[in-house]
Motif scaffolding. Structure first.
Motif, PDB file in Angstrom:
ATOM      1  N   THR B 233       0.838  -1.194   0.000  1.00  0.00           N
ATOM      2  CA  THR B 233       0.000   0.000   0.000  1.00  0.00           C
ATOM      3  C   THR B 233       0.874   1.245   0.000  1.00  0.00           C
ATOM      4  N   ILE B 234       1.869   1.252   0.855  1.00  0.00           N
ATOM      5  CA  ILE B 234       2.759   2.417   0.907  1.00  0.00           C
ATOM      6  C   ILE B 234       3.467   2.607  -0.431  1.00  0.00           C
ATOM      7  N   LEU B 235       3.960   1.502  -0.970  1.00  0.00           N
ATOM      8  CA  LEU B 235       4.650   1.549  -2.264  1.00  0.00           C
ATOM      9  C   LEU B 235       3.721   2.108  -3.345  1.00  0.00           C
ATOM     10  N   SER B 236       2.466   1.639  -3.352  1.00  0.00           N
ATOM     11  CA  SER B 236       1.524   2.095  -4.375  1.00  0.00           C
ATOM     12  C   SER B 236       1.207   3.570  -4.227  1.00  0.00           C
ATOM     13  N   VAL B 237       1.000   4.007  -2.985  1.00  0.00           N
ATOM     14  CA  VAL B 237       0.700   5.424  -2.777  1.00  0.00           C
ATOM     15  C   VAL B 237       1.845   6.275  -3.321  1.00  0.00           C
ATOM     16  N   MET B 238       3.072   5.872  -2.970  1.00  0.00           N
ATOM     17  CA  MET B 238       4.240   6.620  -3.456  1.00  0.00           C
ATOM     18  C   MET B 238       4.263   6.644  -4.974  1.00  0.00           C
ATOM     19  N   ASN B 239       4.077   5.470  -5.581  1.00  0.00           N
ATOM     20  CA  ASN B 239       4.174   5.401  -7.037  1.00  0.00           C
ATOM     21  C   ASN B 239       3.076   6.206  -7.724  1.00  0.00           C
ATOM     22  N   ILE B 240       1.867   6.140  -7.177  1.00  0.00           N
ATOM     23  CA  ILE B 240       0.768   6.858  -7.824  1.00  0.00           C
ATOM     24  C   ILE B 240       1.003   8.358  -7.760  1.00  0.00           C
ATOM     25  N   VAL B 288       5.981  15.832   1.370  1.00  0.00           N
ATOM     26  CA  VAL B 288       5.192  15.946   2.597  1.00  0.00           C
ATOM     27  C   VAL B 288       3.922  15.096   2.492  1.00  0.00           C
ATOM     28  N   ILE B 289       3.260  15.157   1.339  1.00  0.00           N
ATOM     29  CA  ILE B 289       2.026  14.367   1.159  1.00  0.00           C
ATOM     30  C   ILE B 289       2.333  12.878   1.319  1.00  0.00           C
ATOM     31  N   ILE B 290       3.393  12.423   0.672  1.00  0.00           N
ATOM     32  CA  ILE B 290       3.746  11.005   0.760  1.00  0.00           C
ATOM     33  C   ILE B 290       4.029  10.619   2.205  1.00  0.00           C
ATOM     34  N   MET B 291       4.716  11.521   2.926  1.00  0.00           N
ATOM     35  CA  MET B 291       5.030  11.212   4.314  1.00  0.00           C
ATOM     36  C   MET B 291       3.768  11.155   5.163  1.00  0.00           C
ATOM     37  N   ILE B 292       2.829  12.064   4.901  1.00  0.00           N
ATOM     38  CA  ILE B 292       1.578  12.043   5.666  1.00  0.00           C
ATOM     39  C   ILE B 292       0.856  10.707   5.458  1.00  0.00           C
ATOM     40  N   PHE B 293       0.763  10.286   4.197  1.00  0.00           N
ATOM     41  CA  PHE B 293       0.094   9.013   3.909  1.00  0.00           C
ATOM     42  C   PHE B 293       0.795   7.846   4.602  1.00  0.00           C
ATOM     43  N   THR B 294       2.126   7.889   4.578  1.00  0.00           N
ATOM     44  CA  THR B 294       2.872   6.805   5.208  1.00  0.00           C
ATOM     45  C   THR B 294       2.601   6.766   6.708  1.00  0.00           C
ATOM     46  N   ILE B 295       2.581   7.950   7.331  1.00  0.00           N
ATOM     47  CA  ILE B 295       2.346   7.994   8.773  1.00  0.00           C
ATOM     48  C   ILE B 295       0.941   7.494   9.105  1.00  0.00           C
ATOM     49  N   ILE B 296      -0.044   7.958   8.336  1.00  0.00           N
ATOM     50  CA  ILE B 296      -1.421   7.497   8.568  1.00  0.00           C
ATOM     51  C   ILE B 296      -1.481   5.976   8.487  1.00  0.00           C
ATOM     52  N   ARG B 297      -0.839   5.455   7.455  1.00  0.00           N
ATOM     53  CA  ARG B 297      -0.869   4.006   7.259  1.00  0.00           C
ATOM     54  C   ARG B 297      -0.186   3.269   8.420  1.00  0.00           C
ATOM     55  N   PHE B 298       0.905   3.834   8.906  1.00  0.00           N
ATOM     56  CA  PHE B 298       1.598   3.221  10.042  1.00  0.00           C
ATOM     57  C   PHE B 298       0.708   3.224  11.272  1.00  0.00           C
ATOM     58  N   ARG B 299       0.034   4.345  11.505  1.00  0.00           N
ATOM     59  CA  ARG B 299      -0.856   4.473  12.664  1.00  0.00           C
ATOM     60  C   ARG B 299      -1.953   3.416  12.600  1.00  0.00           C
ATOM     61  N   THR B 300      -2.632   3.348  11.458  1.00  0.00           N
ATOM     62  CA  THR B 300      -3.756   2.416  11.358  1.00  0.00           C
ATOM     63  C   THR B 300      -3.279   0.978  11.467  1.00  0.00           C
ATOM     64  N   GLU B 301      -2.050   0.725  11.039  1.00  0.00           N
ATOM     65  CA  GLU B 301      -1.533  -0.638  11.113  1.00  0.00           C
ATOM     66  C   GLU B 301      -1.319  -1.062  12.565  1.00  0.00           C
ATOM     67  N   LYS B 302      -0.847  -0.165  13.382  1.00  0.00           N
ATOM     68  CA  LYS B 302      -0.516  -0.506  14.761  1.00  0.00           C
ATOM     69  C   LYS B 302      -1.745  -0.942  15.550  1.00  0.00           C
ATOM     70  N   LYS B 303      -2.870  -0.269  15.270  1.00  0.00           N
ATOM     71  CA  LYS B 303      -4.089  -0.573  16.034  1.00  0.00           C
ATOM     72  C   LYS B 303      -4.526  -2.016  15.831  1.00  0.00           C
ATOM     73  N   ARG B 304      -4.162  -2.573  14.705  1.00  0.00           N
ATOM     74  CA  ARG B 304      -4.750  -3.852  14.309  1.00  0.00           C
ATOM     75  C   ARG B 304      -3.731  -4.973  14.519  1.00  0.00           C
ATOM     76  N   ASP B 305      -3.207  -5.093  15.724  1.00  0.00           N
ATOM     77  CA  ASP B 305      -2.209  -6.139  15.885  1.00  0.00           C
ATOM     78  C   ASP B 305      -2.869  -7.460  16.284  1.00  0.00           C
ATOM     79  N   PHE B 306      -2.345  -8.543  15.718  1.00  0.00           N
ATOM     80  CA  PHE B 306      -2.892  -9.841  16.105  1.00  0.00           C
ATOM     81  C   PHE B 306      -1.765 -10.847  16.146  1.00  0.00           C
TER      82      PHE B 306
END
Lengths: 289, 306
Positions: B233-240, B288-306
């Motif tokens: 997802t991060i890779l795709s966001v960056m590439n797009i 900056v936009i790419i970094m914001i998306f990456t941070i958001i994605r990192f945040r949402t990932e942490k909540k969902r640990d299993f």
């Protein structure tokens, strides 16, 4: 002794499993067709004149082979043989440069203990996130100060100065080389250059082939570099030439398709020929498009 | 006396060895280091500086002025830039499709079908094909007047098939479709690598418990692939956000501003409108936009640990 669970299942089960596999295979055949059809259309169209090209339903096998497209591409005023040679030259130099700089860098980051190694590597890794647009403009300025605009140098020299991804890839492979092997060589008085070439390199052949393949494809298909740096037609590489060609002869679809075939089929054929060798390795290393 | 001399000699030898090791190390990474210093460190600093000037390809060095935040302020009111950002966000919609398809394909060609190696090869082909060739081929396929796609739609009874790349409405979906077609095989290969790490026993146990293939996919494969999904997802966001050659070849941002993206607009501003300073400021906003998306994605990932 426990029996393996599958053995308990009846013939009936195996039959349904077979049917299921067959159905899923059929699904993948359909998927593959959407992947392949554009290529088949390209090849088939390159042998047809523009009129029969747009005939519907599509004639996948043209009744007569029309070679005017290929003649225009390879013998016309704008000659693809020059572009082909340009591409071969740049791709070759780029791959050589990548192999030298990335294997040496990868080896050093994995096996030589020098001060600042890990922080340097980390810095390099973290800068891979930076979008190319940031460095694209300054790089253009650097090349223009060096007088490299409209020279092939701008296209291949950067490969000799290391590619972050390639260095990272080779480091992964060198890390897998057992330390004891290097130690025993060092006991015998071998230095790093010797160890690197004679012992480590032969052990990372798989990684090397992935590196060569990925950068070969990358350099061969590179469009953005030549678009920015090359101005004269006789210095064009194939991707830029194809774009130029499709703008110039926008209605001569046969020639455009023949040009597309001329530049893509060598790479595709090479890949299909060596795929058994590659897919596994690319799968095991992942990354880079 | 003798003892200390011997020790001195020993430390001297060790020092020499260390020095040699360091020198060899730096010699080995010398090409890399030069490249890194010139094309990354210097380039990043230079581009940051550039973004506060009216740097241009056609201006002489002496005539370049420091303009402060002007470039960044201009961006706020630049309609083309707005369109680019909105289009980029639109293009993010292809990511779930791309990733889901790749996951399904990988699940299939891992062990669910016959001829799995052939399928792997075929899926990978678009990824090693020149983007120019791909564009040229699809351009004729999507030709609104006589291209085979519209001929087919017409023969199926559609009277006014879409104008595809020449339509404001359809240009984006068409480009999105191309992105998926080009990238899905590559992502499939990456997922395959991850699949190989899932123990077979899990599937065997599930089969014994009577789980269907679909259940296996959703209950075992998908959750266990989530680290790869995250990375992709991060890779795709960056590439797009940053890819621009497909747009440059296919539509040049048109029709209107319907396919302008930030990546393409940066190229256009720097090399067509000769406004390098302005383009540099856009590149920094892009970062900056790419970094914001990456941070958001990192945040949402942490909540969902299993």
């Amino acid at each position: 002794m426990m029996m393996k669970p599958q053995l308990k299942f009846s013939e009936n089960y195996r039959a349904t499993r077979f049917v299921k596999k067959l159905l899923l295979t059929l699904f993948m055949v359909l998927v593959s067709f959407t992947m392949l059809l554009p290529f088949l259309w390209m090849i088939s169209s390159s042998f047809k004149d523009s009129l029969s090209m747009f005939k519907y339903p599509i004639e996948w096998f043209p009744k007569e082979l029309n070679l005017t497209g290929y003649k225009k591409v390879w013998q016309g005023d704008v000659n693809f043989s020059i572009f082909f040679l340009n591409s071969v030259k740049i791709t070759f130099l780029a791959v050589v440069g990548t192999v030298i700089s990335c294997t040496m860098g990868g080896y050093a980051y994995a096996k030589i203990k020098f001060i600042g190694r890990d922080s340097l590597f980390l810095m390099k890794l973290s800068t891979m996130m930076i979008p190319s647009q940031i460095t694209m403009l300054p790089t253009f300025m650097i090349f223009s100060w060096l007088g490299w605009i409209n020279h092939h140098t701008a296209l291949w020299v950067p490969f000799f100065l290391g590619q972050p991804f390639g260095t990272f890839l080779m480091r992964q492979y060198f890390l897998k080389v057992p330390e004891e092997l290097l130690d025993s060589a060092r006991m015998d008085g071998a230095n790093h250059f010797h160890i690197f070439i004679k012992i480590a390199m032969p052990l990372v052949k798989a990684g090397l082939s992935v590196l060569i393949f990925l950068y070969f494809v990358w350099a061969w298909n590179n469009y953005e570099g030549p678009l920015l740096y090359i101005r004269s037609t006789n210095l064009y590489t194939l991707p830029l030439a194809l774009k130029f060609f499709s703008d110039e002869f926008s209605t001569n679809y046969t020639a455009i398709m023949a040009a597309s075939v001329s530049m893509t089929v060598p790479v595709l054929a090479l890949f299909v020929g060596l795929q058994r060798f590659f897919i596994e390795d690319i799968t095991s290393t992942g990354l880079k498009g | 006396m003798k003892k200390t001399e011997l020790m001195q000699q020993k430390t001297h030898a060790r020092r020499m060895r260390n020095l040699k090791e360091n020198l060899t190390g730096y010699l080995f990474i010398l090409p890399n280091l030069v490249g890194f210093l010139v094309f990354t460190v210097f380039a990043v600093l230079f581009s940051f500086f550039m973004s506060f000037t009216d740097w241009s390809l056609i201006k002489k060095f002496q005539n370049i002025k420091f303009t402060g935040l002007e470039n960044y302020i201009d961006l706020i009111s630049d309609k083309w830039f707005h369109a680019s950002v909105i289009n980029n966000v639109w293009f993010l919609l292809v990511i779930p499709v791309m990733i889901f398809l790749a996951m399904v394909f990988a699940f299939m060609v891992n062990d669910k079908v016959f001829f799995k190696n052939t399928f792997r090869t075929i899926l990978y082909l678009p990824n090693i094909t020149s983007v120019v060739a791909i564009s040229v081929i699809w351009f004729t396929l999507f030709n609104p007047r006589s291209g085979p796609i519209n001929e087919m739609l017409r023969s199926l009874g559609m009277e006014n098939p879409p104008q595809w790349l020449s339509s404001v409405v359809w240009a984006k979906p068409t480009i999105g479709l191309l992105m998926i077609w080009k990238t899905v095989g590559y992502y499939t290969i990456l997922y395959l690598a991850a699949l190989q790490g899932i123990p077979r026993q899990l599937y065997e146990a599930a089969t014994v418990d009577g789980a269907s293939t679909r259940q296996q996919f959703f209950k075992i494969t998908m959750p266990l692939l989530s680290p790869t999904t995250f990375m992709l997802t991060i890779l795709s966001v960056m590439n797009i956000f940053k890819d621009w050659s497909l747009i440059q070849i296919m539509t040049e941002g048109g029709p209107g501003t319907s396919t302008y993206t930030i990546g393409y607009y940066i190229y256009y501003a720097a090399f067509k409108k000769m406004r390098m300073g302005y383009a540099a400021s856009m590149a920094w906003v892009l970062l900056v936009i790419i970094m914001i998306f990456t941070i958001i994605r990192f945040r949402t990932e942490k909540k969902r640990d299993f």
